[in-house]
Design a protein around this motif. Sequence first.
Motif, PDB file in Angstrom:
ATOM      1  N   ARG A 175      41.370  65.689  41.015  1.00 25.67           N
ATOM      2  CA  ARG A 175      40.844  64.704  41.968  1.00 25.67           C
ATOM      3  C   ARG A 175      39.846  63.729  41.327  1.00 25.67           C
ATOM      4  NH1 ARG A 175      38.608  66.140  47.395  1.00 25.67           N
ATOM      5  NH2 ARG A 175      38.962  63.905  47.590  1.00 25.67           N
ATOM      6  N   ALA A 176      39.399  64.040  40.111  1.00 28.80           N
ATOM      7  CA  ALA A 176      38.394  63.170  39.477  1.00 28.80           C
ATOM      8  C   ALA A 176      38.927  61.748  39.312  1.00 28.80           C
ATOM      9  CB  ALA A 176      37.977  63.747  38.130  1.00 28.80           C
ATOM     10  N   ALA A 177      40.229  61.614  39.087  1.00 30.80           N
ATOM     11  CA  ALA A 177      40.806  60.278  38.873  1.00 30.80           C
ATOM     12  C   ALA A 177      40.636  59.377  40.100  1.00 30.80           C
ATOM     13  CB  ALA A 177      42.287  60.402  38.529  1.00 30.80           C
ATOM     14  N   GLU A 178      40.460  60.001  41.274  1.00 37.42           N
ATOM     15  CA  GLU A 178      40.267  59.200  42.497  1.00 37.42           C
ATOM     16  C   GLU A 178      39.026  58.311  42.364  1.00 37.42           C
ATOM     17  OE1 GLU A 178      40.063  61.962  45.772  1.00 37.42           O
ATOM     18  OE2 GLU A 178      42.013  62.814  45.315  1.00 37.42           O
ATOM     19  N   LEU A 179      38.042  58.798  41.592  1.00 37.26           N
ATOM     20  CA  LEU A 179      36.795  58.041  41.460  1.00 37.26           C
ATOM     21  C   LEU A 179      36.985  56.744  40.677  1.00 37.26           C
ATOM     22  CD1 LEU A 179      34.440  61.073  40.846  1.00 37.26           C
ATOM     23  CD2 LEU A 179      34.631  59.707  42.923  1.00 37.26           C
ATOM     24  N   GLY A 180      38.038  56.688  39.859  1.00 37.41           N
ATOM     25  CA  GLY A 180      38.334  55.452  39.139  1.00 37.41           C
ATOM     26  C   GLY A 180      38.708  54.332  40.112  1.00 37.41           C
ATOM     27  N   PHE A 181      39.393  54.689  41.191  1.00 41.06           N
ATOM     28  CA  PHE A 181      39.763  53.684  42.196  1.00 41.06           C
ATOM     29  C   PHE A 181      38.515  53.239  42.971  1.00 41.06           C
ATOM     30  CE2 PHE A 181      43.532  56.139  41.249  1.00 41.06           C
ATOM     31  CZ  PHE A 181      44.485  55.152  41.050  1.00 41.06           C
ATOM     32  N   ALA A 182      37.628  54.213  43.255  1.00 41.65           N
ATOM     33  CA  ALA A 182      36.367  53.874  43.937  1.00 41.65           C
ATOM     34  C   ALA A 182      35.522  52.960  43.044  1.00 41.65           C
ATOM     35  CB  ALA A 182      35.602  55.152  44.283  1.00 41.65           C
ATOM     36  N   ALA A 183      35.525  53.239  41.736  1.00 42.79           N
ATOM     37  CA  ALA A 183      34.750  52.411  40.803  1.00 42.79           C
ATOM     38  C   ALA A 183      35.328  50.994  40.725  1.00 42.79           C
ATOM     39  CB  ALA A 183      34.723  53.061  39.422  1.00 42.79           C
ATOM     40  N   ALA A 184      36.657  50.896  40.710  1.00 42.35           N
ATOM     41  CA  ALA A 184      37.283  49.559  40.669  1.00 42.35           C
ATOM     42  C   ALA A 184      36.913  48.772  41.930  1.00 42.35           C
ATOM     43  CB  ALA A 184      38.798  49.693  40.538  1.00 42.35           C
ATOM     44  N   LEU A 185      36.890  49.457  43.076  1.00 39.95           N
ATOM     45  CA  LEU A 185      36.508  48.770  44.321  1.00 39.95           C
ATOM     46  C   LEU A 185      35.045  48.325  44.261  1.00 39.95           C
ATOM     47  CD1 LEU A 185      38.301  51.008  46.961  1.00 39.95           C
ATOM     48  CD2 LEU A 185      38.821  48.613  46.438  1.00 39.95           C
ATOM     49  N   ALA A 186      34.196  49.168  43.652  1.00 44.14           N
ATOM     50  CA  ALA A 186      32.774  48.798  43.536  1.00 44.14           C
ATOM     51  C   ALA A 186      32.629  47.516  42.714  1.00 44.14           C
ATOM     52  CB  ALA A 186      31.980  49.945  42.909  1.00 44.14           C
ATOM     53  N   VAL A 187      33.400  47.402  41.641  1.00 42.41           N
ATOM     54  CA  VAL A 187      33.359  46.162  40.845  1.00 42.41           C
ATOM     55  C   VAL A 187      33.845  44.990  41.707  1.00 42.41           C
ATOM     56  CG1 VAL A 187      34.332  44.932  38.870  1.00 42.41           C
ATOM     57  CG2 VAL A 187      33.644  47.330  38.610  1.00 42.41           C
ATOM     58  N   ALA A 188      34.943  45.205  42.426  1.00 42.13           N
ATOM     59  CA  ALA A 188      35.481  44.130  43.276  1.00 42.13           C
ATOM     60  C   ALA A 188      34.441  43.706  44.320  1.00 42.13           C
ATOM     61  CB  ALA A 188      36.770  44.597  43.956  1.00 42.13           C
ATOM     62  N   ASP A 189      33.656  44.683  44.803  1.00 45.57           N
ATOM     63  CA  ASP A 189      32.651  44.397  45.842  1.00 45.57           C
ATOM     64  C   ASP A 189      31.563  43.433  45.379  1.00 45.57           C
ATOM     65  OD1 ASP A 189      33.924  46.153  47.585  1.00 45.57           O
ATOM     66  OD2 ASP A 189      32.571  47.840  47.175  1.00 45.57           O
ATOM     67  N   ILE A 190      31.316  43.367  44.057  1.00 43.81           N
ATOM     68  CA  ILE A 190      30.193  42.521  43.607  1.00 43.81           C
ATOM     69  C   ILE A 190      30.646  41.114  43.197  1.00 43.81           C
ATOM     70  CG2 ILE A 190      28.925  44.584  42.865  1.00 43.81           C
ATOM     71  CD1 ILE A 190      29.318  43.595  39.928  1.00 43.81           C
ATOM     72  N   VAL A 191      31.932  40.856  43.358  1.00 47.36           N
ATOM     73  CA  VAL A 191      32.431  39.514  42.999  1.00 47.36           C
ATOM     74  C   VAL A 191      32.096  38.544  44.141  1.00 47.36           C
ATOM     75  CG1 VAL A 191      34.493  38.155  42.479  1.00 47.36           C
ATOM     76  CG2 VAL A 191      34.269  40.497  41.590  1.00 47.36           C
ATOM     77  N   PRO A 192      31.464  37.431  43.837  1.00 49.51           N
ATOM     78  CA  PRO A 192      31.068  36.504  44.907  1.00 49.51           C
ATOM     79  C   PRO A 192      32.266  35.992  45.704  1.00 49.51           C
ATOM     80  CG  PRO A 192      30.188  35.796  42.767  1.00 49.51           C
ATOM     81  CD  PRO A 192      31.109  36.945  42.497  1.00 49.51           C
ATOM     82  N   ALA A 193      32.028  35.750  46.985  1.00 49.94           N
ATOM     83  CA  ALA A 193      33.071  35.207  47.865  1.00 49.94           C
ATOM     84  C   ALA A 193      33.578  33.893  47.277  1.00 49.94           C
ATOM     85  CB  ALA A 193      32.476  34.977  49.250  1.00 49.94           C
ATOM     86  N   GLY A 194      34.834  33.632  47.523  1.00 60.02           N
ATOM     87  CA  GLY A 194      35.405  32.368  47.038  1.00 60.02           C
ATOM     88  C   GLY A 194      36.200  32.537  45.763  1.00 60.02           C
ATOM     89  N   ARG A 195      36.032  33.688  45.104  1.00 57.82           N
ATOM     90  CA  ARG A 195      36.846  33.934  43.902  1.00 57.82           C
ATOM     91  C   ARG A 195      37.927  34.945  44.269  1.00 57.82           C
ATOM     92  NH1 ARG A 195      33.203  34.273  38.597  1.00 57.82           N
ATOM     93  NH2 ARG A 195      35.230  33.805  37.703  1.00 57.82           N
ATOM     94  N   GLU A 196      39.083  34.826  43.644  1.00 52.17           N
ATOM     95  CA  GLU A 196      40.193  35.717  43.989  1.00 52.17           C
ATOM     96  C   GLU A 196      40.067  37.032  43.204  1.00 52.17           C
ATOM     97  OE1 GLU A 196      45.042  35.719  44.016  1.00 52.17           O
ATOM     98  OE2 GLU A 196      43.909  35.631  42.160  1.00 52.17           O
ATOM     99  N   VAL A 197      40.004  38.155  43.935  1.00 48.42           N
ATOM    100  CA  VAL A 197      39.842  39.461  43.296  1.00 48.42           C
ATOM    101  C   VAL A 197      41.091  40.293  43.513  1.00 48.42           C
ATOM    102  CG1 VAL A 197      38.370  41.491  43.082  1.00 48.42           C
ATOM    103  CG2 VAL A 197      37.457  39.414  44.077  1.00 48.42           C
ATOM    104  N   ARG A 198      41.616  40.847  42.448  1.00 49.94           N
ATOM    105  CA  ARG A 198      42.772  41.740  42.513  1.00 49.94           C
ATOM    106  C   ARG A 198      42.473  43.003  41.727  1.00 49.94           C
ATOM    107  NH1 ARG A 198      48.198  39.621  43.030  1.00 49.94           N
ATOM    108  NH2 ARG A 198      48.244  38.743  45.111  1.00 49.94           N
ATOM    109  N   VAL A 199      42.885  44.159  42.252  1.00 49.65           N
ATOM    110  CA  VAL A 199      42.814  45.373  41.435  1.00 49.65           C
ATOM    111  C   VAL A 199      44.198  45.643  40.885  1.00 49.65           C
ATOM    112  CG1 VAL A 199      40.842  46.401  42.619  1.00 49.65           C
ATOM    113  CG2 VAL A 199      43.152  46.837  43.477  1.00 49.65           C
TER     114      VAL A 199
END
Length: 244
Positions: A77-101
């Motif tokens: 289950r540890a690998a699940e945290l990699g998806f949470a971490a990717a979302l955390a990075v996506a969360d800090i991208v300013p609005a107006g820029r296109e974010v894709r995981v």
Amino acid sequence: MSLAPVLPDGWTLVALDSVGSTNDEAARLADAGAPEGTVVWSREQTGGRGRRGRHWASPVGNLYTSTILRPDCAAPRAAELGFAAALAVADIVPAGREVRVKWPNDVLVDGGKIAGILLESAVGQSGQVQHVVAGIGVNVGFAPQLPEMRYPGSALSGSVETALEKLAAALAARLAEWRREGFATVRAAWLAKAGPLGAEVDVKLGEGLVRGRFAGLDREGALLLETASGPRRIVSGELLGRAA
Ligand code: BTN
């Protein structure tokens, strides 16, 4: 001089000017008993590591950080945290820029790779995770353009300190969400930021290549593909190509 970054309640910052790899330093601290939320941050790394043994160029100007997590779960289950971490990075991208995981842990902004995530776990004899080091490098000041990179780079703007504060807060929130609601919620949030279902993708498996259409993510975080020879479930590999 800039102010020291403020971390979420109960988290601790270990700030360094230079280190080999923040992941190695965080693992050393975790082995010595450092608690969850210990954040190792270095202005530069002299031996920054990427996935699959690649080098992660780490001169001063971008963010290099590794956070100790103690998820108290079984190893798979540890690998699940990699998806949470990717979302955390996506969360800090300013609005107006296109974010894709992009599976498994890439984050693209306006089509360019903005961050790299390297999760490393220590597992006890019982198969229970002792700690996970979530190593995250974010392009803040500049976007390295290395020949081995699969995408062009992109970068956030602003200061490294601000990016670290925002990232730590986002990571704490995504971790809490994972604990509270489980992987299903993380998976749904990740899929909402991934490329469209049905998009053509290539996946590098060792020396081989599998071509297919993106069919989602299963409950364990494996990539689902529809290939010419039928459905495939891919646990470990690297996604090339444009979507998902
Ligand atoms: C990738 O290959 O995309 C993952 C790159 C991960 C880089 C980060 S920078 C902070 C931490 N320390 C390392 O040595 N690697 C990770």
